[in-house]
Design a protein around this motif. Structure first.
Motif, PDB file in Angstrom:
ATOM      1  N   PRO A 137      -0.205  -4.118   2.691  1.00  0.00           N
ATOM      2  CA  PRO A 137      -0.109  -4.202   0.867  1.00  0.00           C
ATOM      3  C   PRO A 137       0.519  -2.939   0.932  1.00  0.00           C
ATOM      4  O   PRO A 137      -0.278  -1.885   1.145  1.00  0.00           O
ATOM      5  N   ILE A 138       0.985  -2.186  -0.207  1.00  0.00           N
ATOM      6  CA  ILE A 138       1.014  -0.998  -0.656  1.00  0.00           C
ATOM      7  C   ILE A 138      -0.234  -1.026  -1.983  1.00  0.00           C
ATOM      8  O   ILE A 138      -0.305  -2.055  -2.893  1.00  0.00           O
ATOM      9  N   TYR A 139      -0.668   0.296  -1.807  1.00  0.00           N
ATOM     10  CA  TYR A 139      -2.007   0.256  -2.372  1.00  0.00           C
ATOM     11  C   TYR A 139      -1.701   0.597  -4.047  1.00  0.00           C
ATOM     12  O   TYR A 139      -0.427   1.194  -3.861  1.00  0.00           O
ATOM     13  N   TYR A 140      -2.834   0.476  -4.606  1.00  0.00           N
ATOM     14  CA  TYR A 140      -2.397   0.723  -5.825  1.00  0.00           C
ATOM     15  C   TYR A 140      -3.270   2.226  -6.835  1.00  0.00           C
ATOM     16  O   TYR A 140      -4.161   2.621  -5.763  1.00  0.00           O
TER      17      TYR A 140
ATOM     18  N   ASN B 219       8.763  -4.214  -1.905  1.00  0.00           N
ATOM     19  CA  ASN B 219       8.655  -3.721  -0.983  1.00  0.00           C
ATOM     20  C   ASN B 219       9.445  -3.826   0.501  1.00  0.00           C
ATOM     21  O   ASN B 219      10.135  -3.190   0.829  1.00  0.00           O
ATOM     22  N   TYR B 220       9.096  -4.663   0.303  1.00  0.00           N
ATOM     23  CA  TYR B 220       8.924  -5.508   2.325  1.00  0.00           C
ATOM     24  C   TYR B 220      10.537  -5.789   1.878  1.00  0.00           C
ATOM     25  O   TYR B 220      10.930  -5.050   3.179  1.00  0.00           O
ATOM     26  N   ILE B 221      11.354  -5.716   1.329  1.00  0.00           N
ATOM     27  CA  ILE B 221      12.553  -5.814   1.310  1.00  0.00           C
ATOM     28  C   ILE B 221      13.140  -4.513   0.899  1.00  0.00           C
ATOM     29  O   ILE B 221      14.830  -4.029   2.303  1.00  0.00           O
TER      30      ILE B 221
ATOM     31  N   LEU C 203       0.163  -7.918   7.132  1.00  0.00           N
ATOM     32  CA  LEU C 203      -1.263  -7.625   7.067  1.00  0.00           C
ATOM     33  C   LEU C 203      -1.327  -7.359   5.467  1.00  0.00           C
ATOM     34  O   LEU C 203      -1.519  -6.697   4.407  1.00  0.00           O
ATOM     35  N   ILE C 204      -2.481  -8.405   5.017  1.00  0.00           N
ATOM     36  CA  ILE C 204      -2.937  -8.551   3.678  1.00  0.00           C
ATOM     37  C   ILE C 204      -4.698  -8.577   3.594  1.00  0.00           C
ATOM     38  O   ILE C 204      -5.060  -9.234   4.612  1.00  0.00           O
ATOM     39  N   GLY C 205      -5.737  -8.239   2.334  1.00  0.00           N
ATOM     40  CA  GLY C 205      -6.738  -8.663   2.317  1.00  0.00           C
ATOM     41  C   GLY C 205      -7.038 -10.172   1.799  1.00  0.00           C
ATOM     42  O   GLY C 205      -5.969 -10.658   1.109  1.00  0.00           O
ATOM     43  N   LYS C 206      -7.942 -10.744   1.710  1.00  0.00           N
ATOM     44  CA  LYS C 206      -8.337 -11.809   1.273  1.00  0.00           C
ATOM     45  C   LYS C 206      -7.514 -11.775   0.214  1.00  0.00           C
ATOM     46  O   LYS C 206      -7.092 -13.781  -0.442  1.00  0.00           O
ATOM     47  N   ASP C 207      -8.309 -11.673  -1.178  1.00  0.00           N
ATOM     48  CA  ASP C 207      -8.145 -11.851  -2.249  1.00  0.00           C
ATOM     49  C   ASP C 207      -6.444 -11.921  -3.045  1.00  0.00           C
ATOM     50  O   ASP C 207      -6.052 -11.377  -4.137  1.00  0.00           O
ATOM     51  N   ILE C 208      -5.424 -11.190  -1.760  1.00  0.00           N
ATOM     52  CA  ILE C 208      -4.570 -11.409  -2.140  1.00  0.00           C
ATOM     53  C   ILE C 208      -3.468 -11.930  -2.155  1.00  0.00           C
ATOM     54  O   ILE C 208      -2.480 -12.262  -1.441  1.00  0.00           O
TER      55      ILE C 208
ATOM     56  N   TRP D 231     -13.336  -8.855   4.222  1.00  0.00           N
ATOM     57  CA  TRP D 231     -13.162  -7.802   3.087  1.00  0.00           C
ATOM     58  C   TRP D 231     -14.695  -7.223   4.255  1.00  0.00           C
ATOM     59  O   TRP D 231     -15.697  -7.884   4.200  1.00  0.00           O
ATOM     60  N   TRP D 232     -14.368  -5.772   3.773  1.00  0.00           N
ATOM     61  CA  TRP D 232     -15.562  -4.762   4.144  1.00  0.00           C
ATOM     62  C   TRP D 232     -16.825  -5.078   3.473  1.00  0.00           C
ATOM     63  O   TRP D 232     -16.412  -4.394   1.576  1.00  0.00           O
ATOM     64  N   LEU D 233     -18.265  -5.601   3.970  1.00  0.00           N
ATOM     65  CA  LEU D 233     -19.316  -5.758   2.536  1.00  0.00           C
ATOM     66  C   LEU D 233     -19.494  -4.174   2.881  1.00  0.00           C
ATOM     67  O   LEU D 233     -19.469  -3.398   3.723  1.00  0.00           O
TER      68      LEU D 233
HETATM   69  N1  MSP Z   1      -1.213  -3.450  -4.614  1.00  0.00           N
HETATM   70  C1  MSP Z   1      -2.105  -4.325  -4.709  1.00  0.00           C
HETATM   71  C2  MSP Z   1      -0.751  -4.830  -3.655  1.00  0.00           C
HETATM   72  C3  MSP Z   1       0.868  -5.395  -3.552  1.00  0.00           C
HETATM   73  S1  MSP Z   1       1.399  -6.068  -2.391  1.00  0.00           S
HETATM   74  C4  MSP Z   1       2.888  -5.997  -2.457  1.00  0.00           C
HETATM   75  C5  MSP Z   1      -2.914  -3.898  -4.756  1.00  0.00           C
HETATM   76  N2  MSP Z   1      -3.451  -3.149  -4.232  1.00  0.00           N
HETATM   77  S2  MSP Z   1      -4.474  -2.772  -3.659  1.00  0.00           S
HETATM   78  O1  MSP Z   1      -5.204  -1.582  -3.429  1.00  0.00           O
HETATM   79  O2  MSP Z   1      -5.741  -3.722  -4.892  1.00  0.00           O
HETATM   80  O3  MSP Z   1      -5.761  -3.218  -2.344  1.00  0.00           O
HETATM   81  C6  MSP Z   1      -4.675  -3.071  -1.632  1.00  0.00           C
HETATM   82  C7  MSP Z   1      -5.140  -4.264   0.016  1.00  0.00           C
HETATM   83  O4  MSP Z   1      -6.878  -3.426   0.154  1.00  0.00           O
HETATM   84  C8  MSP Z   1      -5.811  -5.175  -0.009  1.00  0.00           C
HETATM   85  O5  MSP Z   1      -5.447  -5.917   0.881  1.00  0.00           O
HETATM   86  C9  MSP Z   1      -6.905  -5.479  -0.250  1.00  0.00           C
HETATM   87  O6  MSP Z   1      -7.296  -7.061   0.405  1.00  0.00           O
HETATM   88  C10 MSP Z   1      -7.949  -4.259   0.491  1.00  0.00           C
HETATM   89  N3  MSP Z   1      -8.846  -3.934   0.408  1.00  0.00           N
HETATM   90  C11 MSP Z   1      -9.751  -3.325  -0.665  1.00  0.00           C
HETATM   91  N4  MSP Z   1     -11.106  -3.486  -0.907  1.00  0.00           N
HETATM   92  C12 MSP Z   1     -10.879  -4.198   0.456  1.00  0.00           C
HETATM   93  C13 MSP Z   1     -12.329  -4.238   1.048  1.00  0.00           C
HETATM   94  N5  MSP Z   1     -13.742  -4.226   0.426  1.00  0.00           N
HETATM   95  N6  MSP Z   1     -12.605  -4.738   2.375  1.00  0.00           N
HETATM   96  C14 MSP Z   1     -11.630  -5.094   2.791  1.00  0.00           C
HETATM   97  N7  MSP Z   1     -10.155  -4.631   2.783  1.00  0.00           N
HETATM   98  C15 MSP Z   1      -9.653  -4.620   1.230  1.00  0.00           C
HETATM   99  O7  MSP Z   1      -3.826  -5.101  -4.076  1.00  0.00           O
END
Ligand code: MSP
Length: 635
Positions: free
Chosen positions: A10-13, A231-233, A255-260, A288-290
């Motif tokens: 994912p692209i990160y905030y 962004n992926y394309i 690859l993504i986290g379950k929240d998205i 998720w990592w807790l």
């Molecule tokens: N910007 C969006 C993604 C857009 S992709 C087109 C976003 N960004 S994020 O920064 O909030 O999260 C990015 C990734 O980090 C996600 O896959 C999210 O699941 C992961 N994680 C954030 N906290 C996490 C944990 N505690 N454990 C594992 N991954 C988690 O969502």
């Protein structure tokens, strides 16, 4: 032509401070990319930053700088972390880059021209925090008390997502590999059982200006997800470079986290369908990592900063723990105790010990040159069994990459290490060394070294630095494994000179790294960051009297201390054992940070923190000058 492999994160905030959860997705992509490169696949690994939206606009305004300046600064936190983690991404895309923005606008214009996007009135609920519209049924029970949930009426643009519902259900059912693991596929199918509405893809500029302008209406910007997913394309040449695009797309893994999950398995495929672009092969959602058992987040104050672990244990041990500990798909719990336990048992005891036994034997018995094993080294039963175990791990690792169960491949490799340790114990090379005939000794050394070479290649994608050091110590030039040399026996050249070596993984008896360790500031220099008075006022300092103190078993730095704070008795853990004996501090009037969230240090509950001054190797507690009851305010 060689097989291609395209993996994305994912692209990160950029507003967030990266924590272990963020680091994990990128690390997983890195490990996969490295394995595929070793398998000889032409690999492309994309990560990046999601830089538009309300939160960025708000943060920049609060700081009194432009949004662009703000994101140019904050994106560095991620870029630096990826460097420290030795991430080998081929590209880093930022959604504020021109190459991305123009593609988003072209996609929007095309969809608008083909009536896939239309304008309509929206009268309903809006969540300012997540920047999403909410239906009546999804409103939280206490929504009236929540300031971020507002009733709004406005015109907006909508993407005709709803009409793709039946198509998407059929696609998911016919392509079981599309959403992984299986239970996530069921989750998406469950979501699609309800009616699927159209997706609002615009935000009026009266509310939000920090976004990509809609090309057909300058009063609006694009909704962040409609911008971000592209962004992926856009990063691999969509609408610009057909050759590049056709080479990499469709991606093998998002690859993504379950929240998205919903954005990736509902919004994104319907967007692609409308664009006429094939879907990615697999969207894999990890758990998720807790932090212990709790959700990890900045607001909870329990987010684990990867930098702390990188500083204390190094990049390889941190990468190893994250990869070995999580069963892909499930949640995993990060605790310092587990980290230390795994470090000491897998790395220091098993792998570190095995490596140093073999390397020392070569050094002291073969003059630092690889032993000559004699003819047919795998003729003996023990040697053959050990080599077969190593080959089984090679197969398991490849399988585990395809099945996204890296933990199993790693476990099989550690099994080889333990088998090799047992082989060494059985052959007793230290006794063989005393015999005149050195053939058995040389055989033991050579076979163990070959097995170690295979282990170093299998673990190289997880621990590139240490495994490369091990390979160099074994006399392999360059350190990086060659494609497919794990299946061959006899790669190490008898007589070749081994490289330098030291302890790969020294044992740790350490306390948790202190939260938010910063790069060292020279003594006497005050770190330039300033805070507002309001921030300072949030910290509650109180005087406290030390009632009892004792050492914590297994730690040479920590004391468990009972204190009186006004009417209240409390327990704190403090890293002062090297500077004070327990008896010495009883009766002292100290200063406590009283409103720190409780946390466990070395498994012991700590409620607050004692203030101390440090200089070089000296540390002194801050105490109260004269008589004052405990519990007094300090400001
Ligand atoms: N910007 C969006 C993604 C857009 S992709 C087109 C976003 N960004 S994020 O920064 O909030 O999260 C990015 C990734 O980090 C996600 O896959 C999210 O699941 C992961 N994680 C954030 N906290 C996490 C944990 N505690 N454990 C594992 N991954 C988690 O969502």
């Amino acid at each position: 032509m060689s097989e291609t492999f395209y993996v994305t994160t994912p692209i990160y905030y950029v507003n967030d401070i990266p924590h272990i959860g963020h680091a994990y997705t990128t690390l997983l992509a890195d490990v996969l990319a490295r394995y595929h490169r070793l398998l000889g696949h032409d690999t492309w690994f994309l990560t990046g930053a999601d830089e538009h939206g309300q939160k960025v606009q708000d943060a920049a305004r609060e700081r009194g700088i432009s949004e662009q300046e703000h994101v140019d600064e904050t994106v560095l936190r991620f870029k630096e972390l990826w460097e420290r983690l030795e991430i080998t991404n081929n590209d880093f895309i930022r959604t504020t880059e021109e190459r991305h923005k123009v593609i988003v606008q072209e996609v929007l214009q095309d969809l608008y021209d083909r009536d896939e996007i239309y304008k309509a009135n929206y009268n309903g609920w809006y969540d300012v925090k997540s920047e999403t519209y909410i239906t009546e049924k999804d409103l939280p029970e206490n929504f009236e008390e929540l300031a971020h949930i507002k009733r709004i009426e406005e015109s907006n643009y909508f993407f005709r997502m709803g009409k793709y519902r039946d198509w998407l259900i059929e696609y998911i059912e016919e392509h079981p590999e599309f959403i992984q693991p299986d239970f996530r596929r069921n989750e998406t199918l469950g979501f699609l059982k309800q009616e699927l509405g159209d997706l609002c893809i615009s935000r009026p500029k009266s509310r939000l200006t920090w976004g990509i302008d809609l090309p057909f209406d300058e009063e609006y910007v694009t909704y962040v997800w409609f911008d971000a997913l592209v962004n992926y394309i856009s990063a691999v040449g969509y609408r610009r470079d057909d050759e590049q695009f056709n080479k990499w797309w469709p991606a093998n893994y998002h690859l993504i986290g379950k929240d998205i999950l919903t954005t990736h398995t509902v919004y994104w495929p319907t967007m692609l369908k409308a664009m006429g672009v094939p879907l990615p092969k697999t969207i894999f959602a990890h758990g998720w990592w807790l932090a212990g058992k709790e959700k990890m987040s900045k607001s909870e104050g329990n987010a684990i900063n990867p930098m702390d672990y990188l500083s204390a244990f190094g990049v390889d041990a941190s990468r190893y723990y994250l990869m070995a500990e999580m069963t892909l798909g499930q949640d995993a719990s990060f605790t310092h105790e587990k980290f230390i336990q795994r470090y000491n048992s897998d790395l220091a005891n098993d792998l570190g010990n095995m490596s140093s036994r073999v390397l020392k034997m070569i050094d002291s018995n073969c003059g630092g040159r690889m032993a000559e094993p004699g003819p047919d080294p795998l003729a003996g039963e023990d040697e053959r069994t050990l080599w077969d175990t190593a080959q089984a791990a090679v197969v398991e690792m490849e399988k585990s990459i395809h099945n996204m169960r890296l933990d199993l491949g790693i476990a099989a490799t550690m099994n080889v290490v333990r088998a090799c340790n047992r082989y060494f114990d059985k052959r007793q090379p230290w006794k063989q060394a005393k015999d005149d005939d050195k053939t058995p000794l040389n055989l033991t050394i050579y076979v163990s070294a070959e097995v170690l070479r295979v282990v170093s290649a299998l673990l190289y994608p997880v621990m590139p630095e240490k495994m490369s050091a091990l390979r160099i110590a074994l006399g392999l030039h360059g350190g990086e494994p060659q494609v497919n040399d794990v299946q061959k026996f006899g790669v190490l050249q008898p007589g070749c000179l081994m490289g330098n070596y030291g302890a790969l993984f020294p044992r740790h008896k350490e306390d948790p790294p202190s939260q938010g360790q910063k790069p060292e500031v020279p003594e006497g220099v005050i770190d330039a960051d300033t805070i507002e008075f309001d921030d300072f006022a949030k910290v509650k300092f109180r005087t406290a009297e030390v009632l009892e103190a004792e050492a914590i078993e297994g730690s040479d730095k920590l004391l468990k201390i009972q204190i009186q704070v006004g009417q209240e008795k409390r327990q704190v853990v403090s890293g002062i054992a090297k500077f004070y004996s327990p008896q010495e501090i009883v009766g002292k009037q100290v200063v406590l940070v009283a409103n720190l969230a409780p946390r466990k240090v070395f498994g012991v509950e700590s409620n607050g923190m004692l203030l101390a001054a440090t200089k070089g190797k000296r540390l002194r507690l801050i105490t109260v000058d004269g008589e004052l009851n405990s519990g007094a305010k300090v400001s």
